[in-house]
Write a protein that holds these residues in place. Structure first.
Motif, PDB file in Angstrom:
ATOM      1  N   SER A   1      32.160  -1.129  11.117  1.00 54.23           N
ATOM      2  CA  SER A   1      32.789  -0.631   9.887  1.00 54.23           C
ATOM      3  C   SER A   1      34.284  -0.933   9.843  1.00 54.23           C
ATOM      4  CB  SER A   1      32.564   0.882   9.754  1.00 54.23           C
ATOM      5  OG  SER A   1      33.113   1.577  10.870  1.00 54.23           O
ATOM      6  N   LYS A   2      34.905  -1.118  11.032  1.00 51.80           N
ATOM      7  CA  LYS A   2      36.324  -1.416  11.077  1.00 51.80           C
ATOM      8  C   LYS A   2      36.657  -2.784  10.495  1.00 51.80           C
ATOM      9  CE  LYS A   2      37.154   1.448  15.180  1.00 51.80           C
ATOM     10  NZ  LYS A   2      37.595   1.448  16.599  1.00 51.80           N
ATOM     11  N   SER A   3      35.681  -3.690  10.493  1.00 50.17           N
ATOM     12  CA  SER A   3      35.930  -5.024   9.947  1.00 50.17           C
ATOM     13  C   SER A   3      36.079  -5.011   8.430  1.00 50.17           C
ATOM     14  CB  SER A   3      34.784  -5.972  10.320  1.00 50.17           C
ATOM     15  OG  SER A   3      33.603  -5.633   9.607  1.00 50.17           O
ATOM     16  N   LYS A   4      35.488  -4.003   7.779  1.00 49.66           N
ATOM     17  CA  LYS A   4      35.543  -3.835   6.325  1.00 49.66           C
ATOM     18  C   LYS A   4      34.938  -5.009   5.562  1.00 49.66           C
ATOM     19  CE  LYS A   4      39.681  -0.910   6.492  1.00 49.66           C
ATOM     20  NZ  LYS A   4      41.061  -0.714   5.986  1.00 49.66           N
ATOM     21  N   LEU A   5      34.081  -5.771   6.225  1.00 43.74           N
ATOM     22  CA  LEU A   5      33.445  -6.901   5.554  1.00 43.74           C
ATOM     23  C   LEU A   5      32.380  -6.439   4.565  1.00 43.74           C
ATOM     24  CD1 LEU A   5      33.003  -9.364   8.569  1.00 43.74           C
ATOM     25  CD2 LEU A   5      34.610  -9.583   6.670  1.00 43.74           C
ATOM     26  N   PHE A   6      31.745  -5.303   4.861  1.00 39.19           N
ATOM     27  CA  PHE A   6      30.621  -4.846   4.049  1.00 39.19           C
ATOM     28  C   PHE A   6      30.998  -3.601   3.247  1.00 39.19           C
ATOM     29  CE2 PHE A   6      28.867  -7.259   7.532  1.00 39.19           C
ATOM     30  CZ  PHE A   6      27.869  -8.015   6.939  1.00 39.19           C
ATOM     31  N   VAL A   7      30.615  -3.619   1.979  1.00 35.88           N
ATOM     32  CA  VAL A   7      30.771  -2.468   1.096  1.00 35.88           C
ATOM     33  C   VAL A   7      29.387  -2.148   0.536  1.00 35.88           C
ATOM     34  CG1 VAL A   7      31.817  -1.581  -1.015  1.00 35.88           C
ATOM     35  CG2 VAL A   7      33.141  -3.066   0.505  1.00 35.88           C
ATOM     36  N   ASP A   8      28.961  -0.906   0.730  1.00 34.04           N
ATOM     37  CA  ASP A   8      27.598  -0.516   0.330  1.00 34.04           C
ATOM     38  C   ASP A   8      26.565  -1.464   0.937  1.00 34.04           C
ATOM     39  OD1 ASP A   8      28.596   1.585  -1.176  1.00 34.04           O
ATOM     40  OD2 ASP A   8      28.802   0.346  -2.980  1.00 34.04           O
ATOM     41  N   GLU A   9      26.807  -1.839   2.209  1.00 32.86           N
ATOM     42  CA  GLU A   9      25.913  -2.687   3.000  1.00 32.86           C
ATOM     43  C   GLU A   9      25.733  -4.075   2.398  1.00 32.86           C
ATOM     44  OE1 GLU A   9      22.301  -0.483   3.733  1.00 32.86           O
ATOM     45  OE2 GLU A   9      23.275   0.620   5.364  1.00 32.86           O
ATOM     46  N   GLU A  10      26.754  -4.562   1.709  1.00 30.41           N
ATOM     47  CA  GLU A  10      26.729  -5.916   1.157  1.00 30.41           C
ATOM     48  C   GLU A  10      28.034  -6.643   1.472  1.00 30.41           C
ATOM     49  OE1 GLU A  10      23.774  -6.170  -2.686  1.00 30.41           O
ATOM     50  OE2 GLU A  10      25.860  -5.603  -3.032  1.00 30.41           O
ATOM     51  N   LEU A  11      27.914  -7.923   1.783  1.00 27.58           N
ATOM     52  CA  LEU A  11      29.063  -8.794   1.968  1.00 27.58           C
ATOM     53  C   LEU A  11      29.270  -9.580   0.680  1.00 27.58           C
ATOM     54  CD1 LEU A  11      31.200 -10.338   3.708  1.00 27.58           C
ATOM     55  CD2 LEU A  11      29.348 -11.912   4.335  1.00 27.58           C
ATOM     56  N   THR A  12      30.455  -9.470   0.088  1.00 25.69           N
ATOM     57  CA  THR A  12      30.764 -10.194  -1.146  1.00 25.69           C
ATOM     58  C   THR A  12      31.685 -11.362  -0.821  1.00 25.69           C
ATOM     59  OG1 THR A  12      30.547  -8.208  -2.514  1.00 25.69           O
ATOM     60  CG2 THR A  12      31.797 -10.057  -3.444  1.00 25.69           C
ATOM     61  N   ILE A  13      31.273 -12.554  -1.240  1.00 27.20           N
ATOM     62  CA  ILE A  13      32.043 -13.773  -1.036  1.00 27.20           C
ATOM     63  C   ILE A  13      32.381 -14.367  -2.393  1.00 27.20           C
ATOM     64  CG2 ILE A  13      32.050 -16.112  -0.059  1.00 27.20           C
ATOM     65  CD1 ILE A  13      29.918 -15.071   1.941  1.00 27.20           C
TER      66      ILE A  13
END
Length: 303
Positions: free
Chosen positions: A131-143
């Motif tokens: 969670s510290k990476s903050k890559l995922f929001v609501d269990e999704e990676l947005t690119i």
């Protein structure tokens, strides 16, 4: 797979001719979302939805994410399909807004579908999903990828026509083929004629129980079948997608007579596994989109 980042982009001449009257310039901005569970269980490559450029005929693009076999994070690749007769130039920037991650301005010349722009996410595998990476929001990676395409104006005029089809297949019909144990048993969609061309048509087919020579596991394969009719050459840029399992597959093919294109969907076992969710209320829905292209002739002009 080519990586046009770094020194190679300069060797390929990506800085040449910023503005030229013989080129089509098309800005683009697109977004892709990948679920954390799909990435966590990833052992190969995961493809995003296909987009088609509005200004450059037949140009298809999408991003894919793949994990290395070593603990070195993940890579994001911008894939571009168009025509093997073009050199498609791309300048773009990758963004992951949730983690405030941004690439440099990357450049590449796509000479084949094996070329591409790679953007590395240098995280350890354990850090990717922390969670510290903050890559995922609501269990999704947005690119998000923003930039521009530049392609030469074709020397020969071409006719471009969209093709689109939603095929709904009953689970019981596919199960019947598997129960018979038929290696070549398959279902076909209805034939669709393409009025823009002379006697050209296409249809889809699915083989739910295909066992290739030297393989033990049965697999499910999808096919695009094109009858080229009186056209000397047909170019197809297309994609298959199944929303319930986040399956996406884009490609291009070049045909001079009746041809078929096949792609692997999944193993037969996974197709009927209820946890895989290929079927929704007993129905497998395959979305098919793309374009057919052919050189313009005097006959087609009159049409």
């Amino acid at each position: 797979m080519g990586n046009c980042c770094g020194k190679r982009k300069r060797e390929n001449g990506c800085n040449d001719r910023k503005n030229s009257g013989d080129q089509i310039l098309s800005p683009f901005s697109a977004e892709w979302k990948f679920k954390i569970d799909d990435l966590r269980n990833l052992s190969g490559c995961l493809y995003g939805k296909c987009h088609y450029d509005a200004k450059i005929p037949g140009l298809q693009y999408f991003v894919s994410v793949f994990r290395s076999t070593v603990d070195s994070g993940a890579w994001i690749l911008l894939n571009v399909n168009g025509s093997n007769e073009r050199n498609i130039r791309v300048e773009c920037t990758f963004y992951i807004p949730s983690a405030n991650v941004q690439s440099k301005n990357l450049r590449c010349i796509y000479k084949s579908k094996y070329d591409g722009i790679l953007f590395p996410l240098f995280y350890k595998t354990s850090e990717l999903f922390d969670s510290k990476s903050k890559l995922f929001v609501d269990e999704e990676l947005t690119i998000i990828v923003q930039g521009s395409f530049r392609a030469p104006i074709p020397s020969v005029s071409k006719i471009l026509t969209p093709i689109s089809f939603k095929w709904k297949i009953k689970k019981e019909d596919l199960k019947e083929i598997v129960n018979k144990g038929s290696n070549d048993g398959h279902l076909c969609s209805g034939e669709i004629s393409v009025s823009s061309f002379s006697h050209v048509s296409y249809h889809l087919s699915i083989y739910p129980n295909k066992i290739r020579e030297g393989e033990n596991e049965a697999q499910t394969e999808l096919y695009l079948n094109v009858e080229t009719g009186n056209e000397k050459k047909i170019e197809a840029i297309f994609d298959f997608s199944i929303d319930s399992v986040n399956y996406n597959h884009g490609n291009q093919s070049f045909w001079k007579e009746f041809k078929e294109y096949k792609t692997f969907l999944c193993s037969t076992e996974n197709l009927f596994d209820p946890f895989e969710k290929y079927f929704v209320d007993g129905i497998l829905t395959i979305n098919f989109n793309g374009f057919l292209m052919a050189e313009e002739t005097r006959i087609s002009i009159l049409k």
